[in-house]
Design a protein around this motif. Sequence first.
Motif, PDB file in Angstrom:
ATOM      1  N   SER A   3       0.848  -1.183   0.000  1.00 27.95           N
ATOM      2  CA  SER A   3       0.000   0.000   0.000  1.00 27.95           C
ATOM      3  C   SER A   3       0.886   1.236   0.000  1.00 27.95           C
ATOM      4  O   SER A   3       2.065   1.169   0.362  1.00 27.95           O
ATOM      5  CB  SER A   3      -0.885  -0.003   1.247  1.00 27.95           C
ATOM      6  OG  SER A   3      -0.082   0.170   2.408  1.00 27.95           O
ATOM      7  N   PRO A   4       0.322   2.405  -0.388  1.00 27.54           N
ATOM      8  CA  PRO A   4       1.131   3.630  -0.374  1.00 27.54           C
ATOM      9  C   PRO A   4       1.748   3.921   0.986  1.00 27.54           C
ATOM     10  O   PRO A   4       2.911   4.322   1.076  1.00 27.54           O
ATOM     11  CB  PRO A   4       0.113   4.710  -0.782  1.00 27.54           C
ATOM     12  CG  PRO A   4      -0.901   3.976  -1.597  1.00 27.54           C
ATOM     13  CD  PRO A   4      -1.007   2.621  -0.968  1.00 27.54           C
ATOM     14  N   SER A   5       0.981   3.714   2.056  1.00 26.17           N
ATOM     15  CA  SER A   5       1.518   3.991   3.392  1.00 26.17           C
ATOM     16  C   SER A   5       2.638   3.026   3.742  1.00 26.17           C
ATOM     17  O   SER A   5       3.639   3.425   4.363  1.00 26.17           O
ATOM     18  CB  SER A   5       0.398   3.927   4.438  1.00 26.17           C
ATOM     19  OG  SER A   5      -0.209   2.649   4.447  1.00 26.17           O
ATOM     20  N   ALA A  10       8.307   2.243   4.699  1.00 25.00           N
ATOM     21  CA  ALA A  10       9.568   1.553   4.415  1.00 25.00           C
ATOM     22  C   ALA A  10      10.642   2.543   3.986  1.00 25.00           C
ATOM     23  O   ALA A  10      11.814   2.415   4.377  1.00 25.00           O
ATOM     24  CB  ALA A  10       9.350   0.496   3.331  1.00 25.00           C
ATOM     25  N   GLU A  11      10.245   3.549   3.201  1.00 22.38           N
ATOM     26  CA  GLU A  11      11.212   4.560   2.748  1.00 22.38           C
ATOM     27  C   GLU A  11      11.774   5.345   3.934  1.00 22.38           C
ATOM     28  O   GLU A  11      12.987   5.583   4.019  1.00 22.38           O
ATOM     29  CB  GLU A  11      10.535   5.509   1.752  1.00 22.38           C
ATOM     30  CG  GLU A  11      11.469   6.567   1.184  1.00 22.38           C
ATOM     31  CD  GLU A  11      10.791   7.455   0.155  1.00 22.38           C
ATOM     32  OE1 GLU A  11      11.415   8.464  -0.246  1.00 22.38           O
ATOM     33  OE2 GLU A  11       9.642   7.157  -0.249  1.00 22.38           O
ATOM     34  N   VAL A  49       3.519  10.222   9.955  1.00 19.70           N
ATOM     35  CA  VAL A  49       2.882  10.748   8.751  1.00 19.70           C
ATOM     36  C   VAL A  49       2.902   9.697   7.651  1.00 19.70           C
ATOM     37  O   VAL A  49       1.909   9.477   6.953  1.00 19.70           O
ATOM     38  CB  VAL A  49       3.585  12.034   8.282  1.00 19.70           C
ATOM     39  CG1 VAL A  49       3.019  12.499   6.936  1.00 19.70           C
ATOM     40  CG2 VAL A  49       3.440  13.130   9.325  1.00 19.70           C
ATOM     41  N   ALA A  50       4.045   9.019   7.508  1.00 21.72           N
ATOM     42  CA  ALA A  50       4.163   7.981   6.482  1.00 21.72           C
ATOM     43  C   ALA A  50       3.178   6.843   6.740  1.00 21.72           C
ATOM     44  O   ALA A  50       2.682   6.212   5.796  1.00 21.72           O
ATOM     45  CB  ALA A  50       5.593   7.443   6.445  1.00 21.72           C
ATOM     46  N   ALA A  51       2.880   6.604   8.014  1.00 25.26           N
ATOM     47  CA  ALA A  51       1.952   5.525   8.359  1.00 25.26           C
ATOM     48  C   ALA A  51       0.488   5.927   8.193  1.00 25.26           C
ATOM     49  O   ALA A  51      -0.398   5.089   8.318  1.00 25.26           O
ATOM     50  CB  ALA A  51       2.197   5.067   9.791  1.00 25.26           C
ATOM     51  N   PRO A  91       6.435  10.025  -2.665  1.00 21.66           N
ATOM     52  CA  PRO A  91       7.339   8.869  -2.532  1.00 21.66           C
ATOM     53  C   PRO A  91       8.627   9.059  -3.341  1.00 21.66           C
ATOM     54  O   PRO A  91       8.621   9.643  -4.425  1.00 21.66           O
ATOM     55  CB  PRO A  91       6.508   7.711  -3.103  1.00 21.66           C
ATOM     56  CG  PRO A  91       5.094   8.151  -2.986  1.00 21.66           C
ATOM     57  CD  PRO A  91       5.104   9.632  -3.187  1.00 21.66           C
ATOM     58  N   GLY A  92       9.712   8.560  -2.790  1.00 19.06           N
ATOM     59  CA  GLY A  92      10.987   8.581  -3.492  1.00 19.06           C
ATOM     60  C   GLY A  92      11.768   9.867  -3.373  1.00 19.06           C
ATOM     61  O   GLY A  92      12.852   9.990  -3.957  1.00 19.06           O
ATOM     62  N   THR A  93      11.253  10.855  -2.607  1.00 18.91           N
ATOM     63  CA  THR A  93      11.942  12.150  -2.530  1.00 18.91           C
ATOM     64  C   THR A  93      12.608  12.407  -1.177  1.00 18.91           C
ATOM     65  O   THR A  93      13.151  13.497  -0.964  1.00 18.91           O
ATOM     66  CB  THR A  93      10.971  13.302  -2.829  1.00 18.91           C
ATOM     67  OG1 THR A  93       9.939  13.347  -1.839  1.00 18.91           O
ATOM     68  CG2 THR A  93      10.335  13.128  -4.213  1.00 18.91           C
TER      69      THR A  93
END
Length: 448
Positions: A3-5, A10-11, A49-51, A91-93
């Motif tokens: 999922s996006p979260s 993970a990032e 926030v990521a979660a 994501p990825g930044t």
Amino acid sequence: MKSPSATLLAEVRTFRQNHPEVRYVDLIALDIPGHFYGKRYPVEMLEKVAAGSPLKLPQNAVLLGAQGGLFKIGDYCFNDGDPDANRRLVPGTLKPVSWESQPLGQMLITSDGTEAPIEFEPREVLAKVLERLHHKGIHPVVAFELEFYLFDKKLDNGLPQFARDPLSDEADDQPTLHIERLSRFSDVLDDMAQTSKAQGIDITVITAEIGPGQFEINFGHCDDGLRAADWAALFCRSTRGVALKHGYRASFMAKPYLQFPGSGMHVHVSLYDGAGNNVLAAHQQQPLRHAVAGCLALLPHCMPIFSPNHNAFRRLGGTVNAATRASWGFEDRDACVRIPESDPRNLRIEHRLASADANPYLVLAAILAGLEHGLETRQEPIAPLNEDRSSGTDFPVDMLDAVRAMQHQSVVRDKLGAEFVDVYCENKRQDHLAFQQEISAREYRWFL
């Protein structure tokens, strides 16, 4: 699939493992004038926030003027209660920042893709244009090129000084386009390149340009228009930081010297269908001609985007390769829209009008809107400069005229969003009027 979260979490956790010294992360987004705003978050809060925890910032932060102030724009800013609006992490930044004195990270945030995106946020404007093109089966591939100047870190009574040559300690006096200038400034340029790559930016060619201390950086062609614009925005931020670390100022100001060339933002765009075929190359390149005609038709109505401030208009009609009229041509750098020589697979336009300090999200959105308009209307363009050196149509060369030309143009309002156009035009009008509210020394010399 994650999922996006889960992917974001993970990032963040991987970043913390790889950079345990980093305690804070700047969450940043580009406002209308092209400046970053945001908040500095403790890295452990970033995990929340990521979660999925809410990430909110004031909606009106997007509306800041060039000097950071707020203008009354409709009911925004002073009659709306200054509400918060949701943002999301891009994501990825998430990357380390190497130019600050203390360990730090940074990550892009945006309102696009949220439940209620901000209609006038630059990244959201571009996201809508790209989404519409994708629904039509059109997939842009984009590459930015950015010119900038290096100045000495210290100003002289507020005026920029030439960058000092590291070998001679004199003002940079290398001949224009001289490869030796790259060698003499190799320490700072190499750091800029390596820092950009650490940010995930695909930079390629570095060129010494015509102005003293002027350089150009090219970016790789990218099949994600949002990412391509992200690269351009992040490059400006990191380059300024690296330059200061080395004792210089890096500036993307459009026209810092009247006697030398200004700095531009050149954007290469090719269009592909779902099977990977170049749309512009089909039918003896007839779609290319239609796309050019659309670009030229909307160009006079998008000048506040391509020349976003008073100084940017000074660049037009300058010393080298800066057009004074909406024009096009094959392998012609005097044209606003240049068609570089290429094979059919890589056929593309190069849009050369925007200044280096323009907002990359909005510049790309305006270019794509023009291409889309041309493919829809299938009009023939005016003669290229290769056939007629006087070919071209006029465009506004003053901000107030440019705003009037943009605000009520129906195609621009349809393609970029009516709410965005109204907000953007009023922001530019107010910024321009605020800029005029100062009497210069020259004015006293002439009229006292």
